[in-house]
Design an enzyme around this catalytic site. Structure first.
Site, mmCIF file in Angstrom:
data_model
loop_
_atom_site.group_PDB
_atom_site.id
_atom_site.type_symbol
_atom_site.label_atom_id
_atom_site.label_comp_id
_atom_site.label_asym_id
_atom_site.label_seq_id
_atom_site.Cartn_x
_atom_site.Cartn_y
_atom_site.Cartn_z
ATOM 1 N N SER A 88 0.650 -1.371 -0.030
ATOM 2 C CA SER A 88 0.153 0.120 0.003
ATOM 3 C C SER A 88 0.777 1.367 0.079
ATOM 4 O O SER A 88 0.186 2.283 -0.108
ATOM 5 C CB SER A 88 -0.827 -0.017 1.037
ATOM 6 O OG SER A 88 -0.042 -0.073 2.479
ATOM 7 N N THR A 89 2.093 0.902 0.315
ATOM 8 C CA THR A 89 3.127 2.243 0.488
ATOM 9 C C THR A 89 4.247 2.016 -0.414
ATOM 10 O O THR A 89 4.805 0.810 -0.561
ATOM 11 C CB THR A 89 3.263 2.704 1.845
ATOM 12 O OG1 THR A 89 3.638 1.851 2.459
ATOM 13 C CG2 THR A 89 1.924 3.263 2.510
ATOM 14 N N HIS A 115 13.494 5.196 -8.775
ATOM 15 C CA HIS A 115 14.032 4.354 -9.808
ATOM 16 C C HIS A 115 12.874 3.469 -10.632
ATOM 17 O O HIS A 115 12.086 2.615 -10.126
ATOM 18 C CB HIS A 115 14.560 3.116 -8.927
ATOM 19 C CG HIS A 115 15.752 3.581 -8.223
ATOM 20 N ND1 HIS A 115 16.432 3.000 -6.889
ATOM 21 C CD2 HIS A 115 16.781 4.378 -8.344
ATOM 22 C CE1 HIS A 115 17.357 3.750 -6.550
ATOM 23 N NE2 HIS A 115 17.892 4.383 -7.429
ATOM 24 N N MET A 208 14.722 0.367 -2.176
ATOM 25 C CA MET A 208 15.564 -0.961 -1.941
ATOM 26 C C MET A 208 16.964 -0.532 -2.296
ATOM 27 O O MET A 208 17.501 0.450 -2.902
ATOM 28 C CB MET A 208 15.485 -1.987 -2.841
ATOM 29 C CG MET A 208 13.975 -2.761 -2.462
ATOM 30 S SD MET A 208 13.448 -4.078 -3.905
ATOM 31 C CE MET A 208 12.694 -3.075 -5.019
ATOM 32 N N ASP A 211 21.685 2.830 -3.053
ATOM 33 C CA ASP A 211 21.776 4.085 -3.882
ATOM 34 C C ASP A 211 21.696 5.152 -3.265
ATOM 35 O O ASP A 211 20.554 5.282 -2.500
ATOM 36 C CB ASP A 211 20.830 3.917 -5.137
ATOM 37 C CG ASP A 211 21.142 4.952 -6.072
ATOM 38 O OD1 ASP A 211 22.527 5.441 -6.205
ATOM 39 O OD2 ASP A 211 20.275 5.493 -6.900
#
Length: 275
Positions: A88-89, A115, A208, A211
């Site tokens: 949901s987020t 990304h 994730m 970076d």
């Protein structure tokens, strides 16, 4: 709802794709895209599908995603989906909650790296602009930055900023991916460090990987300020977690507190400069 898709594309010469999304065996979306990473058997973890708020989802709904590649002669091939997760987020949802809190009256330009492959960054910018009445654009090479305007790095390109003749402009390039990403946060932050240094404010939201950590380190060493989203309010505490664990963040906040803190810091810094 965002659908985060992880799949592996077998090595072939085609990097065109058609993605079809089903809910309980009913087709609800079809997306065409072009992405350099869809070659050479790369694993992709960061496709995001932002469905219309009118599309209702509930626990137990079955979401199926099919990826088909299309070669130059329009033959189609089925590609195996390895995993799909509905959440949901995430990045785009965090931006949709955060930007309306401060962007419209912000006295400085706002630069975003999300990304996503090319079609999605353009749609993300358009949706944020239309829904919240903000000035949000996909970054264009040579475009001059304006205060209160938001610039999203285009998918497939690194985005940097450059100052020439008193003007600060966007520069795009197709240099190799960094941290398996193009656009890369690190690439943008290096140019921000060079131009703005201690006058910069960086916010790292859910995402994730790592970076952005190296770029944040450069900014930190120059006196730049860095806020990261906390683990509890993040979908994935990868990017913000790496920055926090490296000791580079001077603020670790839940998403709902970041907007007011950005407003406070930006205007506080600006009043000092004016004084």
């Amino acid at each position: 709802l965002e659908l985060h898709v992880h799949f592996q594309d077998p090595a072939d010469e085609s990097n065109y794709a058609r993605i079809v999304v089903y809910k309980n065996d009913e087709k609800i979306d079809k997306i065409f895209l072009y992405d350099d990473r869809l070659t050479n058997g790369n694993e992709i973890d960061f496709f995001f599908f932002n469905f219309d708020e009118d599309e209702e989802f509930k626990p137990g709904d079955e979401i199926k995603v099919e990826l088909w590649s299309i070669d130059q002669t329009s033959h189609t091939y089925f590609r195996t989906l390895r995993r799909a997760l509905a959440a949901s987020t995430g990045g785009p949802c965090a931006l949709a909650r955060l930007l309306p809190q401060f962007a419209k009256s912000c006295p400085v330009p706002i630069l975003i790296v999300q990304h996503m492959p090319p079609p999605f960054t353009r749609h993300l910018a358009a949706r944020l602009s239309e829904k919240f009445g903000l000035h949000v654009y996909e970054g264009e090479d040579g475009r001059e930055l304006q205060r209160g305007h938001v610039y999203v790095a285009p998918g497939g390109f690194h985005m940097q900023i450059e100052r020439t003749g008193g003007r600060t402009c966007i520069r795009l390039n197709k240099d190799p991916p960094e941290n398996a990403c193009r656009p890369s946060v690190d690439v943008l932050l290096r140019s921000v460090a060079e131009i703005y240094g201690a006058a910069s404010l960086t916010v790292v939201l859910t995402g994730m990987g790592s970076d952005g950590t190296r770029g944040c380190r450069e900014l930190y060493q120059l006196g730049g300020r860095i806020i990261v989203q906390d683990e509890q309010s993040s979908v994935v505490w990868g990017m913000p977690g790496h920055v926090a664990r490296a000791g580079l963040a001077d603020g670790i906040l839940p998403l709902n507190e970041i907007g007011p803190e950005v407003t406070r810091r930006v205007w506080e810094k600006r009043s000092r400069i004016v004084d």
